[in-house]
Design an enzyme around this catalytic site. Structure first.
Site, PDB file in Angstrom:
ATOM      1  N   HIS A  20      40.960 -12.374 -51.459  1.00 20.07           N
ATOM      2  CA  HIS A  20      41.700 -13.546 -50.991  1.00 20.07           C
ATOM      3  C   HIS A  20      40.835 -14.796 -50.897  1.00 20.07           C
ATOM      4  CE1 HIS A  20      45.671 -14.427 -48.620  1.00 20.07           C
ATOM      5  NE2 HIS A  20      45.458 -15.298 -49.587  1.00 20.07           N
ATOM      6  N   ASP A  64      50.487 -12.266 -45.060  1.00 15.75           N
ATOM      7  CA  ASP A  64      49.222 -11.551 -44.914  1.00 15.75           C
ATOM      8  C   ASP A  64      49.186 -10.837 -43.571  1.00 15.75           C
ATOM      9  OD1 ASP A  64      46.469 -10.841 -44.956  1.00 15.75           O
ATOM     10  OD2 ASP A  64      45.907 -12.735 -45.894  1.00 15.75           O
ATOM     11  N   HIS A 101      46.421 -10.622 -42.086  1.00 16.39           N
ATOM     12  CA  HIS A 101      45.331 -11.339 -41.436  1.00 16.39           C
ATOM     13  C   HIS A 101      45.586 -12.844 -41.491  1.00 16.39           C
ATOM     14  CE1 HIS A 101      43.835  -7.575 -43.266  1.00 16.39           C
ATOM     15  NE2 HIS A 101      43.212  -7.435 -42.115  1.00 16.39           N
ATOM     16  N   ASP A 113      43.058 -15.081 -41.806  1.00 14.91           N
ATOM     17  CA  ASP A 113      42.043 -15.660 -42.706  1.00 14.91           C
ATOM     18  C   ASP A 113      41.588 -17.026 -42.229  1.00 14.91           C
ATOM     19  OD1 ASP A 113      42.196 -13.367 -44.192  1.00 14.91           O
ATOM     20  OD2 ASP A 113      43.449 -14.209 -45.767  1.00 14.91           O
ATOM     21  N   HIS A 131      36.444 -13.658 -47.784  1.00 11.93           N
ATOM     22  CA  HIS A 131      37.886 -13.442 -47.961  1.00 11.93           C
ATOM     23  C   HIS A 131      38.638 -13.511 -46.630  1.00 11.93           C
ATOM     24  CE1 HIS A 131      38.486  -8.768 -47.339  1.00 11.93           C
ATOM     25  NE2 HIS A 131      37.676  -9.270 -46.446  1.00 11.93           N
ATOM     26  N   ASP A 150      49.026 -11.787 -49.887  1.00 18.29           N
ATOM     27  CA  ASP A 150      48.038 -10.711 -49.845  1.00 18.29           C
ATOM     28  C   ASP A 150      48.822  -9.404 -49.747  1.00 18.29           C
ATOM     29  OD1 ASP A 150      46.141  -8.781 -48.963  1.00 18.29           O
ATOM     30  OD2 ASP A 150      44.906 -10.350 -48.055  1.00 18.29           O
ATOM     31  N   ASP A 176      48.064  -6.732 -48.567  1.00 18.81           N
ATOM     32  CA  ASP A 176      47.938  -6.007 -47.301  1.00 18.81           C
ATOM     33  C   ASP A 176      48.892  -6.535 -46.232  1.00 18.81           C
ATOM     34  OD1 ASP A 176      46.750  -8.133 -45.806  1.00 18.81           O
ATOM     35  OD2 ASP A 176      44.720  -7.482 -46.287  1.00 18.81           O
ATOM     36  N   GLU A 198      44.280  -9.201 -53.636  1.00 24.98           N
ATOM     37  CA  GLU A 198      43.771  -8.002 -52.957  1.00 24.98           C
ATOM     38  C   GLU A 198      44.330  -6.689 -53.507  1.00 24.98           C
ATOM     39  OE1 GLU A 198      41.235  -7.897 -50.990  1.00 24.98           O
ATOM     40  OE2 GLU A 198      41.025  -9.909 -50.105  1.00 24.98           O
TER      41      GLU A 198
END
Length: 301
Positions: A100, A123, A125, A127, A140, A228, A230, A273
């Site tokens: 990412h 996402d 996360h 980030d 990332h 992303d 994830d 990712e």
């Protein structure tokens, strides 16, 4: 959304974190039939090939807490230039990752064209780490912070200006693993977040309705989707480097993409990712391609 001329840009970057294999993500997504899937919807696709990325891992860069800083800067500078070139040619940039950290380059290339760019950060996360708050030094985990003008000066100023995005023009969807420093930044900057709690409570339809309305009210001149894999529950996307249980479902993700297509707001996108080494029979790349199908107009009936 009208029929688009789409430029596919692969970014085989694995330097923003320390698990190998995500550099093969663009190849896995191509193998899963992304070009054929999108062309079947009536769009034209030009595969621009891959950005040249260094494969020399220097790990922690001197005098910083950041892994592979110089090569991440180099790769994202090339990507930013390519994205800008694609926009100037009137194409829709569709970027395939890679980790990412490549969003730094994507947003650097977009921000020249869009003065009031909206960003959907799909996402697990946020980030939003910087060198000071990151537990790992993995870049990332920093691209959204960098794009807001926070972080190492050489990252922040790729393509010679900062910030790339305003905090009030960002919406994070699917967050469920947020570090303490990121939480503070979200509150300080007033960044809008639909965590898994909000998605469970409101339902994905309401989350996306609010997201779409939010951007319309702000009169953004473009909206970038940074997805992303994830963000989706690892039950559906096992091939990611930082899986977090309890994520967005496969069907909820399709609904989100379908609603974004119907909104006609999205002007660029990246899917990141995908790590084939951690995957099961290219399952995660298949999910990425299926979601791209929904984003570009595929429907169930």
């Amino acid at each position: 959304m009208n029929k688009l001329s789409i430029s596919l840009i692969g970014v085989p970057m694995d330097l923003g974190q320390n698990r190998r294999g995500v550099d093969m993500g663009p190849s896995a997504i191509r193998y899963a039939g992304v070009v054929e899937r999108i062309e079947a919807l009536g769009h034209s696709v030009k595969d621009e090939g891959d950005i040249a990325i260094s494969h020399t891992r220097k790990e922690q860069s001197p005098n910083t807490h950041l892994r592979n800083l110089e090569d991440v800067i180099d790769g994202n500078t090339k990507l930013g230039n390519k994205v800008n070139e694609v926009l100037e040619a009137g194409q829709f940039p569709l970027v395939l990752g890679g980790d990412h950290s490549i969003a730094i380059g994507t947003l650097a290339g977009l921000a020249d064209k869009y003065e009031n760019l909206g960003v959907i950060w799909y996402d697990a996360h946020a980030d939003l780490n910087t060198a000071e708050t990151s537990p790992s030094g993995n870049i990332h985990g920093m691209p959204l912070a960098v794009s807001l003008g926070l972080g190492h000066a050489d990252l922040v100023n790729i393509r010679s200006y900062a910030p790339k995005v305003k905090p009030e023009n960002v919406i994070i969807i699917g967050a469920r693993s947020v570090d303490p420093g990121e939480r503070e930044l979200i509150k300080e900057k007033g960044i809008k977040v639909f965590s898994m709690h909000e998605i469970d409570k409101l339902g994905m339809t309401e989350v996306m309705n609010q997201t779409i309305e939010y951007f319309r009210e702000r009169s953004v001149d473009g909206v970038h989707l940074s997805l992303d894999l994830d963000g989706i529950d690892p039950l559906y996307t096992p091939g990611v480097g930082t899986p977090v249980p309890g994520g967005i479902s496969y069907r909820e993700s399709h609904l989100a993409m379908e609603m974004l297509y119907a909104s006609n707001l999205i002007t660029s996108a990246e899917f990141v990712e995908v790590n084939p080494i951690l995957d099961e029979k290219n399952k995660t790349a298949d999910v990425a391609v299926a979601l791209m199908g929904s984003l570009f107009g595929e429907s169930l009936v």
